[in-house]
Every structure is written in C-alpha cells, then in structure tokens.
Design a protein around this motif. Sequence first.
Motif, PDB file in Angstrom:
ATOM      1  N   SER A   6       0.823  -1.202   0.000  1.00 30.39           N
ATOM      2  CA  SER A   6       0.000   0.000   0.000  1.00 30.39           C
ATOM      3  C   SER A   6       0.860   1.255   0.000  1.00 30.39           C
ATOM      4  N   LYS A   7       0.306   2.313  -0.582  1.00 24.44           N
ATOM      5  CA  LYS A   7       0.864   3.643  -0.385  1.00 24.44           C
ATOM      6  C   LYS A   7      -0.051   4.374   0.578  1.00 24.44           C
ATOM      7  N   GLU A   8       0.520   4.997   1.578  1.00 25.12           N
ATOM      8  CA  GLU A   8      -0.276   5.716   2.573  1.00 25.12           C
ATOM      9  C   GLU A   8      -0.631   7.090   2.003  1.00 25.12           C
ATOM     10  N   CYS A   9      -1.671   7.082   1.163  1.00 27.59           N
ATOM     11  CA  CYS A   9      -2.010   8.250   0.343  1.00 27.59           C
ATOM     12  C   CYS A   9      -2.472   9.437   1.188  1.00 27.59           C
ATOM     13  N   CYS A  10      -1.839  10.558   0.998  1.00 30.54           N
ATOM     14  CA  CYS A  10      -2.176  11.802   1.689  1.00 30.54           C
ATOM     15  C   CYS A  10      -2.194  11.642   3.208  1.00 30.54           C
ATOM     16  N   SER A  11      -1.303  10.790   3.723  1.00 28.78           N
ATOM     17  CA  SER A  11      -1.108  10.755   5.167  1.00 28.78           C
ATOM     18  C   SER A  11       0.358  10.548   5.535  1.00 28.78           C
ATOM     19  N   ASN A  12       1.225  10.420   4.585  1.00 30.66           N
ATOM     20  CA  ASN A  12       2.685  10.552   4.654  1.00 30.66           C
ATOM     21  C   ASN A  12       3.417   9.746   3.592  1.00 30.66           C
ATOM     22  N   GLY A  13       2.699   8.976   2.787  1.00 31.66           N
ATOM     23  CA  GLY A  13       3.303   8.290   1.656  1.00 31.66           C
ATOM     24  C   GLY A  13       4.038   7.014   1.990  1.00 31.66           C
ATOM     25  N   CYS A  14       3.962   6.540   3.240  1.00 34.36           N
ATOM     26  CA  CYS A  14       4.682   5.319   3.608  1.00 34.36           C
ATOM     27  C   CYS A  14       4.194   4.108   2.815  1.00 34.36           C
ATOM     28  N   ILE A  15       5.057   3.107   2.727  1.00 33.09           N
ATOM     29  CA  ILE A  15       4.713   1.855   2.062  1.00 33.09           C
ATOM     30  C   ILE A  15       4.532   0.758   3.110  1.00 33.09           C
ATOM     31  N   ALA A  16       3.489  -0.062   2.924  1.00 30.19           N
ATOM     32  CA  ALA A  16       3.237  -1.226   3.792  1.00 30.19           C
ATOM     33  C   ALA A  16       3.025  -0.845   5.248  1.00 30.19           C
ATOM     34  N   THR A  17       2.402   0.289   5.513  1.00 29.20           N
ATOM     35  CA  THR A  17       2.153   0.730   6.884  1.00 29.20           C
ATOM     36  C   THR A  17       1.230  -0.251   7.603  1.00 29.20           C
ATOM     37  N   VAL A  18       1.644  -0.720   8.778  1.00 32.40           N
ATOM     38  CA  VAL A  18       0.876  -1.738   9.494  1.00 32.40           C
ATOM     39  C   VAL A  18      -0.504  -1.217   9.866  1.00 32.40           C
ATOM     40  N   ASP A  19      -0.575   0.003  10.406  1.00 32.55           N
ATOM     41  CA  ASP A  19      -1.874   0.507  10.841  1.00 32.55           C
ATOM     42  C   ASP A  19      -2.696   1.089   9.703  1.00 32.55           C
ATOM     43  N   VAL A  20      -2.249   0.901   8.474  1.00 31.46           N
ATOM     44  CA  VAL A  20      -3.077   1.087   7.282  1.00 31.46           C
ATOM     45  C   VAL A  20      -3.535  -0.277   6.771  1.00 31.46           C
ATOM     46  N   SER A  21      -2.640  -1.258   6.821  1.00 29.58           N
ATOM     47  CA  SER A  21      -3.002  -2.618   6.415  1.00 29.58           C
ATOM     48  C   SER A  21      -4.089  -3.201   7.320  1.00 29.58           C
ATOM     49  N   ASP A  32       1.271   3.308  28.084  1.00 31.82           N
ATOM     50  CA  ASP A  32       1.879   4.585  28.436  1.00 31.82           C
ATOM     51  C   ASP A  32       1.576   5.606  27.350  1.00 31.82           C
ATOM     52  N   ASP A  33       2.009   6.841  27.577  1.00 32.12           N
ATOM     53  CA  ASP A  33       1.796   7.930  26.621  1.00 32.12           C
ATOM     54  C   ASP A  33       2.457   7.564  25.294  1.00 32.12           C
ATOM     55  N   GLN A  34       1.652   7.335  24.250  1.00 36.66           N
ATOM     56  CA  GLN A  34       2.194   6.896  22.970  1.00 36.66           C
ATOM     57  C   GLN A  34       1.184   7.134  21.859  1.00 36.66           C
ATOM     58  N   LEU A  35       1.693   7.079  20.635  1.00 35.49           N
ATOM     59  CA  LEU A  35       0.841   7.195  19.464  1.00 35.49           C
ATOM     60  C   LEU A  35       0.091   5.895  19.230  1.00 35.49           C
ATOM     61  N   CYS A  36      -1.036   6.024  18.538  1.00 34.62           N
ATOM     62  CA  CYS A  36      -1.743   4.869  18.015  1.00 34.62           C
ATOM     63  C   CYS A  36      -2.090   5.184  16.566  1.00 34.62           C
ATOM     64  N   THR A  37      -2.859   4.351  15.927  1.00 40.69           N
ATOM     65  CA  THR A  37      -3.169   4.590  14.522  1.00 40.69           C
ATOM     66  C   THR A  37      -3.899   5.916  14.313  1.00 40.69           C
ATOM     67  N   ASP A  38      -4.626   6.370  15.308  1.00 43.98           N
ATOM     68  CA  ASP A  38      -5.296   7.673  15.246  1.00 43.98           C
ATOM     69  C   ASP A  38      -4.347   8.760  15.738  1.00 43.98           C
ATOM     70  N   ASP A  39      -3.115   8.726  15.250  1.00 41.02           N
ATOM     71  CA  ASP A  39      -2.069   9.615  15.756  1.00 41.02           C
ATOM     72  C   ASP A  39      -2.334  11.080  15.444  1.00 41.02           C
ATOM     73  N   PHE A  40      -3.168  11.349  14.426  1.00 43.02           N
ATOM     74  CA  PHE A  40      -3.515  12.735  14.122  1.00 43.02           C
ATOM     75  C   PHE A  40      -4.261  13.389  15.283  1.00 43.02           C
ATOM     76  N   ALA A  41      -4.826  12.568  16.171  1.00 45.69           N
ATOM     77  CA  ALA A  41      -5.507  13.099  17.350  1.00 45.69           C
ATOM     78  C   ALA A  41      -4.554  13.346  18.510  1.00 45.69           C
ATOM     79  N   GLY A  42      -3.274  12.989  18.330  1.00 47.11           N
ATOM     80  CA  GLY A  42      -2.271  13.249  19.354  1.00 47.11           C
ATOM     81  C   GLY A  42      -1.995  12.053  20.253  1.00 47.11           C
ATOM     82  N   HIS A  43      -0.953  12.184  21.055  1.00 49.30           N
ATOM     83  CA  HIS A  43      -0.591  11.146  22.023  1.00 49.30           C
ATOM     84  C   HIS A  43      -1.695  11.002  23.066  1.00 49.30           C
TER      85      HIS A  43
END
Length: 663
Positions: free
Chosen positions: A322-337, A472-483
Amino acid sequence: MANERIFPSYPLFVKDPSFSLWCDREIVNEGNLRAWFGGEKHVYGFLKTAGKTYGIFGNAADFAACGVEKAEQLSLAVTAFTTDYAFRAGNVTLKLRFVSPLLPDDVSLLSLPVCYLEYEISGGDAEFSLFCNRDLACNACNRDKGVRGAVASLEGFETAFLGLKRQLPFSNHDDAIGADWGYFHVAGERAYFLDERDLCAYLAGGLKSFACEGEERYIGAINCAKKGVLLLGYDEGFAIDYFGSARKGLYLQDHTIFDALASVWKSYKEIDKKLAAFDAALQERAKPFGKEYQNVLYASLRQSIAAHKTVRDEEGNILFLSKECCSNGCIATVDVSYPSMPLYLLYNPELVKGMMRPILKFAQMPVWQYDFAPHDAGTYPACCGQVYGLNGECKRFVKNGTPETHYPVYQLPSSFPAYDFKYQMPVEECANLLVMFYACYCADGDLTFFLAHKALAEKWVEYLVKFGLKPDDQLCTDDFAGHLKNNLNLAVKATVGIAAYAELLKAAGGSFAPYRKTAEKFASEITAFGKRFAHLPLTWDAGEETFSLKYNFVFDKIYNLGLFGQDLLEREVDCYLQRANQFGVPLDTRETYTKSDWLTWAAALTDDREKQKKLIAPIDRYLKESGSRVPFGDWYDTNTGAHCYFVARSVQGGCFILLMSHK
C-alpha cells in the motif's frame, strides 16, 4: 435526476498509485481529470459525427477554438468496477463505461496494468477517440518534461506510447505525487503520436496526417466501430524497490505491456462477465444492510485496491504494497493494512499476508532494535526501511519542491540510533500484526505463515502482556488526534491481540493457556471498569463525559473469542448513536472529526440491524454531500463533511467488515 451525485470523486482509470485517474464532478466533460492526489491530467474523449466534434470527457472547453462542442451527459451510474455514462451528441447516443478490472480474488487480473473504455454508439456513424497529454507521464514538479513516443501495430489493433526522455525509476519518495518514469499506452483500432496542433487539426477537420513537430505531445487512439473498447495501459518497467531488489509488477514479471493490451483487446467481454458476477454477488451480500451500505462499498472497493501495488519477492511470494495516500506516503504501513484487511480476508487472504511480508522482513534487520513491531517499511515506491519517527540526518525532507529519495535505512547497523521512540506505535502495531496473523489463519486454515514468523510474534505478544493493558503515553493509529496515555481502545486491541496469539498457539498444539488467561484477565478488568459508567470512557483515568469509538472490539466479536459481553458492546453502540452528527459519530470527545472505516467497524459491534444502518447512513451522506470533491476521504468532520487531508487511502477496504460479521 439522471446525473445525481453518488460519490465526491469518481474512479475512471485506476490500477495503482501511479496509474490513477478520477473525475471530481458529476458532469465529466466540464473539467479535466485528476490524479488521486489532485494533480490535473489532460486526458480527453471525443466523438466525431455528422461533421461535428463533441467533447465526452475532460474539459471540452479546452478545445472550443478547434470547434469542439460539449456533448450532453444524460446519465451517471457506478458499479463495483465501473463508472458509467450516457451522452447525446447531435443525433448520436453514446453509452460509455470506464472499467478498472480489479478483481480481488484474481491476482493476475488485478495486477494487469490496463483499464479500458467500453462504448456503444447508436443513431448514426461516429468516431470515438481517446487522447492523453504528456503530463500523464510526469509530475508538475518535473522541470524536464521532454518525452518520447511511437506507435506499434499489434494483431488487430494499434497502441501509441509516451514517456519521459529522462526516466527516473523509483524516484519521488513522497506522498501526494505520482511517478516520473514508465510509459503510458493508448490502444484502439488506430493509434497516433502527435502534437497539439495535430490534435486540433483532427478535431476541427478530421485530418490524420500528423507532423508531430511541436513540444506539447499527445498519444491517442481512434475507433470507427459502433461498439468496442479503447485501452489505457501503464508500463512502469520496475515498480518497487524491495530492500534493494528491483521488482516488476506481478503481471509484467512474466509478460510485456503488449501482452497485457492484447489480452484485454481480445478478451474484455470475458473480463466483463467476471466483473459482473462479482458485482451481483456483492450486491446480494450487502442487501441486508441497505442501499446506503452498498454505495459505501462501491466507493471503497476500487479505491482500496488501487492504493496498492502487487509484486512478488525474490522467493516468489506475493507482496501487496500500500501507499499511505495523503497521510505521509509510507509503504506497507501496518496501521493502514490492519483497517483495510476485511475486504481482502473476504476475497483473498493471501493479499493480507502480502501486506505483512515487508514488515516481517524489516523487523528482522539489524537496524530495528526494538522488541515491538515496526510501523512501515519505507516510503512508496521503496521498501527502504521504516521512515516513521526517524532521528536526525535520517529524516526525509523535500527541498524547493523537488522530490528526494531515502537513504536505504535497512542497511544501517544495529549501532546506529535511527529512531525516536516517542514517534513509535508499540502497542498498536504489535496487536495489529497478531490479529492479522490470526485473521489469515481463520480465513484459509493455514498455520505455516504464522509458524514461519512465530519468534517475532512471541516477542510482540510479550510486549503486549507487559504494556498493553494500560498503555503509556504513545501514538496509536489515530495519531492525528495526538498522544494519549491509558488509551482504553488501545487496551482493548492489546487484549484481542493476546487472545489471537493464544488461539494460534492452540491451533499449533502449543502452550496457549497462559496467554489466554492474560487476555481474560485484561478483558475482565476492562469490563469491570466499564460497569462504573453508561459507556467506556476515552481513557482509564477519564470520566463518563468522555467517549471514543471502541472499534477494536470487533475481532473479538467476529472470531468469537469470548472476551467481552454483547451487553457491553450494545451499550457502546447506544453511546455512539446518541452522539451522532450529520455525517457520523466523532472519533472521540476531543474533536468533531471521525474515520469512516472505524464507523463501519463500530456498526459491526451491534446485532441490531437498524442500529447498524443508522451508523452507516451518515457515511453515505458524506459521499453524496461533502463539499470536499476528493476520492473517498476516511478522515472528515462530522458536522461540515469537510475532509481532513486523507484521500484515496486503502483503509476503506475496512468498510467491508459488516460482510464478515453477517451470519
């Protein structure tokens, strides 16, 4: 109304992130087509009849000086794989189907790099044509747009091709951008390589003797038959840099682009039958959930598949990247897959394994020193090692608008401090991959894939046992909402991930009981905490005034893991319905935006069909009313319908989850 809105943007020719043309309006000849990321592409369809030329698609006004009139569009419709139109041009009627053959259960057809225009003319004689400007083969940021091209005669038809003189394979490691390499093909009864003056001469007077001396080059094809096809194909040569190995698209690994064009030219009617059969079956499966849900699936299917590239690794295994379209362009992102996989579990679980393989490979490389799972495998089109959360000089950047490429991070030694921990997603990605392992096993009954990677899975499940219940304080797949610390939805995911691992061990005859007991203990604590409130709060330390979509319950329910009671899930869904806005339920208390894929997962939590429909209907409303005319954006505001950056992402495959839950 004949041209009533169905989607915010319509897929016309879509195959992969570099071969993707859309229309952002209902009347297809009132503006130019666009790439998935919004770049304008000058691709045109014309009909010549009774001495006049009519613009069918693309901005007909671009050629008004050449005597082109705008055909009257009579209708617009969509199916799973087609976008269909009808037009009136003088006394002639034209029926037109843009077909993207993307059958998820047929990897050869899915990866065949050709789309086609199927048409039928009635009421008189006419010529139907397709012309593509050179900008189809490059990006706006490429200052050197010199192109080369030619025409080749094949059995029963011709193809014209065009590409940059200076090919830049694997360039453009960035997000909202296409490829600056490869050759596009247009095929029909007759094909041409021409310039803009030549094109105007044809449109104005029907001349077909082309000098092709100008700089603004085109390729085109013209058919005189009253019914048939025109083809658009893309030969990128090498498609993916897979940790230093140049990989061709799966179909082109054993065929040429000319084979692909010939195959479609000769057998498009057989392809039509396959697509129609899939579509009919999909309609039947979606029927219990209502017409709104079917429309959501139609909007999701082609988009999700076309956000991937299918190749094979050096051992012959399928990679579905996958290409992480319009969310940073990463390839094979786990939390997109992870959110995308319901579509592929239903129709071809091997594609889910193809999503996982790059991550599993990178996780065993020296530079990845963590005992949790990676986030991604690079930036499309290069599996160059995780780029998310890079430190210092490893960071990707774009300078003066010119795309750059990544350093091969995967080659770095274990002593190199490549990553910043605060930008990692440890609990998220570990649980995602464990659930994906189990989902693949449930889909095909084959344990060998899991067993081949059991050592990694064991490391990741131990991480969840230690840190999953109260993250603990960390990102998740909804990282646009912040830690977020003490994220309850993340705790649910960890719990389900541990239980999934236990089930895999059980199937393999291993010692599963300790992990099952841990999952049950976690679930018991979450359930007991939830009984203190009308619904589960956002975090362990928040109150009833907060909430979030607890979509991570869904695989416990689908796979009958027996961790959480249905009463808890129904209370959650009731909470969501009470907080619904015009275009859906917010993701959580902090903002009014939502994620459409997670909304469908929330709908899968309830056994009440009417509740499901109430959660799905606002997504369909977003498709029909949002002012953001972009491919199906999964992140948008529930009050205004405005999309929030994400477009054309593969995650919309997750919208198929209700079909998984339907008994």
